[in-house]
Design a protein around this motif. Structure first.
Motif, mmCIF file in Angstrom:
data_model
loop_
_atom_site.group_PDB
_atom_site.id
_atom_site.type_symbol
_atom_site.label_atom_id
_atom_site.label_comp_id
_atom_site.label_asym_id
_atom_site.label_seq_id
_atom_site.Cartn_x
_atom_site.Cartn_y
_atom_site.Cartn_z
ATOM 1 N N SER A 1 1.900 -4.317 14.118
ATOM 2 C CA SER A 1 2.967 -4.561 13.086
ATOM 3 C C SER A 1 3.052 -3.364 12.057
ATOM 4 N N GLU A 2 4.208 -3.337 11.611
ATOM 5 C CA GLU A 2 4.355 -2.346 10.358
ATOM 6 C C GLU A 2 4.955 -2.806 9.135
ATOM 7 N N TRP A 3 4.210 -2.822 8.224
ATOM 8 C CA TRP A 3 4.851 -3.368 6.891
ATOM 9 C C TRP A 3 4.942 -2.280 5.856
ATOM 10 N N HIS A 4 5.928 -2.346 5.071
ATOM 11 C CA HIS A 4 5.965 -1.369 3.842
ATOM 12 C C HIS A 4 5.841 -2.019 2.612
ATOM 13 N N LEU A 5 4.887 -1.609 1.712
ATOM 14 C CA LEU A 5 4.718 -1.988 0.428
ATOM 15 C C LEU A 5 5.431 -0.982 -0.629
ATOM 16 N N VAL A 6 6.356 -1.422 -1.053
ATOM 17 C CA VAL A 6 7.081 -0.895 -2.125
ATOM 18 C C VAL A 6 7.004 -1.168 -3.498
ATOM 19 N N PHE A 7 6.691 -0.211 -4.688
ATOM 20 C CA PHE A 7 6.643 -0.488 -5.957
ATOM 21 C C PHE A 7 8.101 -0.050 -6.450
ATOM 22 N N ASP A 8 8.662 -1.093 -7.216
ATOM 23 C CA ASP A 8 10.178 -0.760 -7.686
ATOM 24 C C ASP A 8 9.911 -0.472 -9.230
ATOM 25 N N GLY A 9 9.158 -0.257 -9.678
ATOM 26 C CA GLY A 9 8.917 0.125 -11.236
ATOM 27 C C GLY A 9 8.344 -1.305 -12.026
ATOM 28 N N LEU B 1 -3.942 -3.752 -4.209
ATOM 29 C CA LEU B 1 -2.918 -2.746 -4.541
ATOM 30 C C LEU B 1 -3.214 -2.116 -5.807
ATOM 31 N N PRO B 2 -2.623 -0.939 -5.941
ATOM 32 C CA PRO B 2 -2.804 -0.046 -7.277
ATOM 33 C C PRO B 2 -2.104 -0.837 -8.452
ATOM 34 N N SER B 3 -2.977 -0.906 -9.592
ATOM 35 C CA SER B 3 -1.905 -1.898 -10.777
ATOM 36 C C SER B 3 -1.218 -0.967 -11.417
ATOM 37 N N ALA B 4 -1.221 0.263 -11.428
ATOM 38 C CA ALA B 4 -0.052 1.233 -12.302
ATOM 39 C C ALA B 4 0.432 2.151 -11.623
ATOM 40 N N PRO B 5 0.971 2.215 -10.296
ATOM 41 C CA PRO B 5 1.677 3.150 -9.649
ATOM 42 C C PRO B 5 2.717 3.573 -10.293
ATOM 43 N N ILE B 6 3.339 4.881 -9.959
ATOM 44 C CA ILE B 6 4.659 5.068 -10.267
ATOM 45 C C ILE B 6 5.533 4.673 -9.803
ATOM 46 N N PRO B 7 7.094 4.300 -10.233
ATOM 47 C CA PRO B 7 8.157 3.769 -9.513
ATOM 48 C C PRO B 7 8.293 4.492 -8.278
ATOM 49 N N GLY B 8 8.546 3.978 -7.068
ATOM 50 C CA GLY B 8 8.898 4.492 -5.709
ATOM 51 C C GLY B 8 7.836 4.631 -4.909
ATOM 52 N N ARG B 9 6.582 4.417 -5.540
ATOM 53 C CA ARG B 9 5.566 4.434 -4.590
ATOM 54 C C ARG B 9 5.518 3.439 -3.340
ATOM 55 N N ILE B 10 5.172 4.228 -2.306
ATOM 56 C CA ILE B 10 5.391 3.446 -1.000
ATOM 57 C C ILE B 10 3.966 3.523 0.027
ATOM 58 N N ILE B 11 3.545 2.427 0.227
ATOM 59 C CA ILE B 11 2.334 2.133 1.312
ATOM 60 C C ILE B 11 2.944 1.564 2.531
ATOM 61 N N THR B 12 2.779 2.517 3.514
ATOM 62 C CA THR B 12 3.113 1.813 5.076
ATOM 63 C C THR B 12 1.942 1.472 5.730
ATOM 64 N N LEU B 13 1.804 0.059 5.977
ATOM 65 C CA LEU B 13 0.480 -0.248 6.566
ATOM 66 C C LEU B 13 0.893 -0.378 8.196
ATOM 67 N N VAL B 14 0.207 0.060 9.163
ATOM 68 C CA VAL B 14 0.256 0.050 10.418
ATOM 69 C C VAL B 14 -0.845 -0.962 10.924
ATOM 70 N N ILE B 15 -0.489 -1.949 11.294
ATOM 71 C CA ILE B 15 -1.668 -3.177 11.479
ATOM 72 C C ILE B 15 -1.688 -3.416 12.878
ATOM 73 N N SER B 16 -2.814 -3.109 13.517
ATOM 74 C CA SER B 16 -3.282 -3.835 14.725
ATOM 75 C C SER B 16 -4.037 -4.904 14.849
ATOM 76 N N GLN B 17 -3.994 -5.969 15.657
ATOM 77 C CA GLN B 17 -4.588 -6.869 15.837
ATOM 78 C C GLN B 17 -5.947 -6.360 16.837
ATOM 79 N N ASP B 18 -7.386 -7.270 16.834
ATOM 80 C CA ASP B 18 -8.056 -6.874 17.660
ATOM 81 C C ASP B 18 -8.183 -7.573 18.818
ATOM 82 N N SER B 19 -8.720 -7.654 19.980
ATOM 83 C CA SER B 19 -8.491 -8.130 21.227
ATOM 84 C C SER B 19 -8.034 -9.793 21.065
#
Length: 341
Positions: A313-321, A266-284
Motif C-alpha cells: 500500500s502507499e499512504w501520503h501523510l501531509v501537514f497542512d499547517g 509523527l513530527p510535532s512541529a513540521p513546516i506547512p507542506g511537509r509530506i511523508i510517503t509510506l510504502v507499506i508492505s505486509q509480511d507473508s
C-alpha cells in the motif's frame, strides 16, 4: 468469445532479451542479443474478481495467462504471434498479478507483482519490467522497485528545482534587506541634516523599517522553501510495535514491512507542506494494521493497509499547517469498508 465489455481490463507489455557472447558472424565485438525461448505466465493474485453489472455483483474467475515472445523479445499474445501488425502485449482483467518466467535456456528472473488498472491502455501500457526488483550493490541503498526509483528521481529533480527557486527568493530577500538598510541610513542622514524636515525623515524611516520587515519575511519564506525542497529515502525494513518518524526534518519516502500491528509517531512541529510517503508492505502472513493517532482521515475513519500476505500500500501523510492528514492511493484494497464511496 471475448469477455463482456463491463469487465475492466488493462494492457501490459514488456521486453526480455538474452545477452550472449559475441559471435564471429557479425562485424562487431559486442555481446549479441536474442529473444528468449519459453513463456511468460501471468498468475492472478487471488483468482476472484467481483464487478458490478446492471445493478448486480458479478464474480470473474481469472485463469493464468501465458504468452510468448516475438523476435525482438516483446511479449505477444496469440493474436500478436499470428499477426505481426498487432501491438505486442496482452490484455488482463484489472487487479493484481504475478509475472513468472518459464524459459527453456535455464535463465530466469524473480517473480514480479504488478497492479493492472483501466488506465493501462495500448497507448499507455503497464511495462511489467519497471516493477521488477533491482539487485543491491555493495555500499548502495537501491530503491526497492524500478517504478519507485523513477518516482524518487522525479521527486529529486523537483526538489532541485525548488531549491533553485528558493535560492532566487533568498537572493531577492537579501537585495531587499540591503535596500532597506540603505533607505534607513538615508533617512537617518536626512533627519540629522534637516531639523525642520524631521517629520518627513521619520516617515522615511518608517517606510524603511517596513521594507526591512518585508525583506526579513521574504528571507523566512525562502528558508521554508529550502527546507521543503529536501528529500529523504528512508528504508526501515521490518517494523513492529512503534514506527518513530518524529525526527524527520525533510520530505521522505519511508519503506517498511509490517510484521505486527504498528503505531506511527509523527513530527510535532513540521513546516506547512511537509509530506511523508509510506510504502507499506505486509509480511507473508499479512492482516497487520497501521495506526496514525495524530492524523486526520476522510470521514474520520483511518484506512487499513492492503491486508493480504506481501500486499503493498502507499499512504501520503501531509501537514497542512494545522493538522497531519492521511491520503491513500486509489486501489480498491486500500479503501476502508466504513467509507461510502
Amino acid at each position: 468469445m471475448s469477455i463482456d465489455p463491463f469487465v475492466p481490463k488493462g494492457f501490459v507489455d514488456g521486453v526480455v532479451v538474452v545477452a550472449s557472447a559475441d559471435k564471429t558472424a557479425d562485424e562487431d565485438r559486442y555481446p549479441d542479443k536474442s529473444a528468449p525461448a519459453g513463456r511468460i505466465h501471468f498468475v492472478p493474485v487471488g483468482s476472484q474478481r467481483i464487478f458490478e453489472r446492471d445493478g448486480r455483483s458479478v464474480m470473474v474467475l481469472c485463469e493464468t495467462v501465458s504468452v510468448g515472445f516475438n523476435a525482438e523479445g516483446f511479449i505477444v499474445d496469440a493474436d500478436a504471434e499470428a499477426d505481426d501488425t498487432e501491438i505486442p502485449g496482452v490484455f488482463l482483467v484489472t487487479g493484481r498479478w504475478t509475472v513468472r518466467a518459464e524459459l527453456n535456456s535455464g535463465l530466469t528472473f524473480s517473480d514480479i507483482t504488478i497492479e493492472v488498472t483501466e488506465d493501462h491502455t495500448t497507448a499507455n501500457p503497464l511495462n511489467f519490467v519497471t516493477q521488477a526488483s533491482l539487485p543491491s550493490l555493495p555500499g548502495v541503498r537501491d530503491v526497492v522497485r524500478e517504478s519507485d526509483r523513477l518516482r524518487a528521481e522525479e521527486a529529486a529533480e523537483t526538489s532541485e528545482e525548488s531549491a533553485s527557486e528558493a535560492g532566487s527568493y533568498a537572493a531577492e530577500a537579501s537585495q531587499s534587506l540591503s535596500a532597506a538598510q540603505d533607505a534607513a541610513g538615508e533617512a537617518a542622514q536626512s533627519a540629522a541634516d534637516a531639523g525642520d524636515s524631521a517629520q518627513g525623515a521619520a516617515a522615511s524611516a518608517s517606510q524603511a523599517s517596513e521594507a526591512s520587515e518585508s525583506a526579513q519575511d521574504s528571507a523566512s519564506q525562502a528558508q521554508s522553501l529550502v527546507e521543503a525542497a529536501g528529500f529523504l529515502l528512508d528504508q526501515r525494513g521490518e517494523v513492529s510495535g512503534d514506527l518513530d518518524l518524529s525526527g524527520l526534518e525533510k520530505n521522505a519516502y519511508v519503506h517498511l514491512t509490517l510484521t505486527s500491528d504498528v503505531t506511527v509517531d509523527l513530527p510535532s512541529a513540521p513546516i506547512p507542506g511537509r509530506i511523508i510517503t509510506l510504502v507499506i508492505s505486509q509480511d507473508s502472513d499479512g492482516e497487520h494494521a497501521l495506526t496514525v493517532p495524530d492524523a486526520l482521515s476522510a470521514y474520520g475513519v483511518l484506512p487499513l493497509p492492503a491486508q493480504g500476505g506481501n500486499a503493498v500500500s502507499e499512504w501520503h501523510l501531509v501537514f497542512d499547517g494545522v493538522d497531519w492528514k492521511v491520503r491513500v492511493s486509489g486501489a480498491d484494497d486500500m479503501t476502508p469498508v466504513e467509507w461510502s464511496v
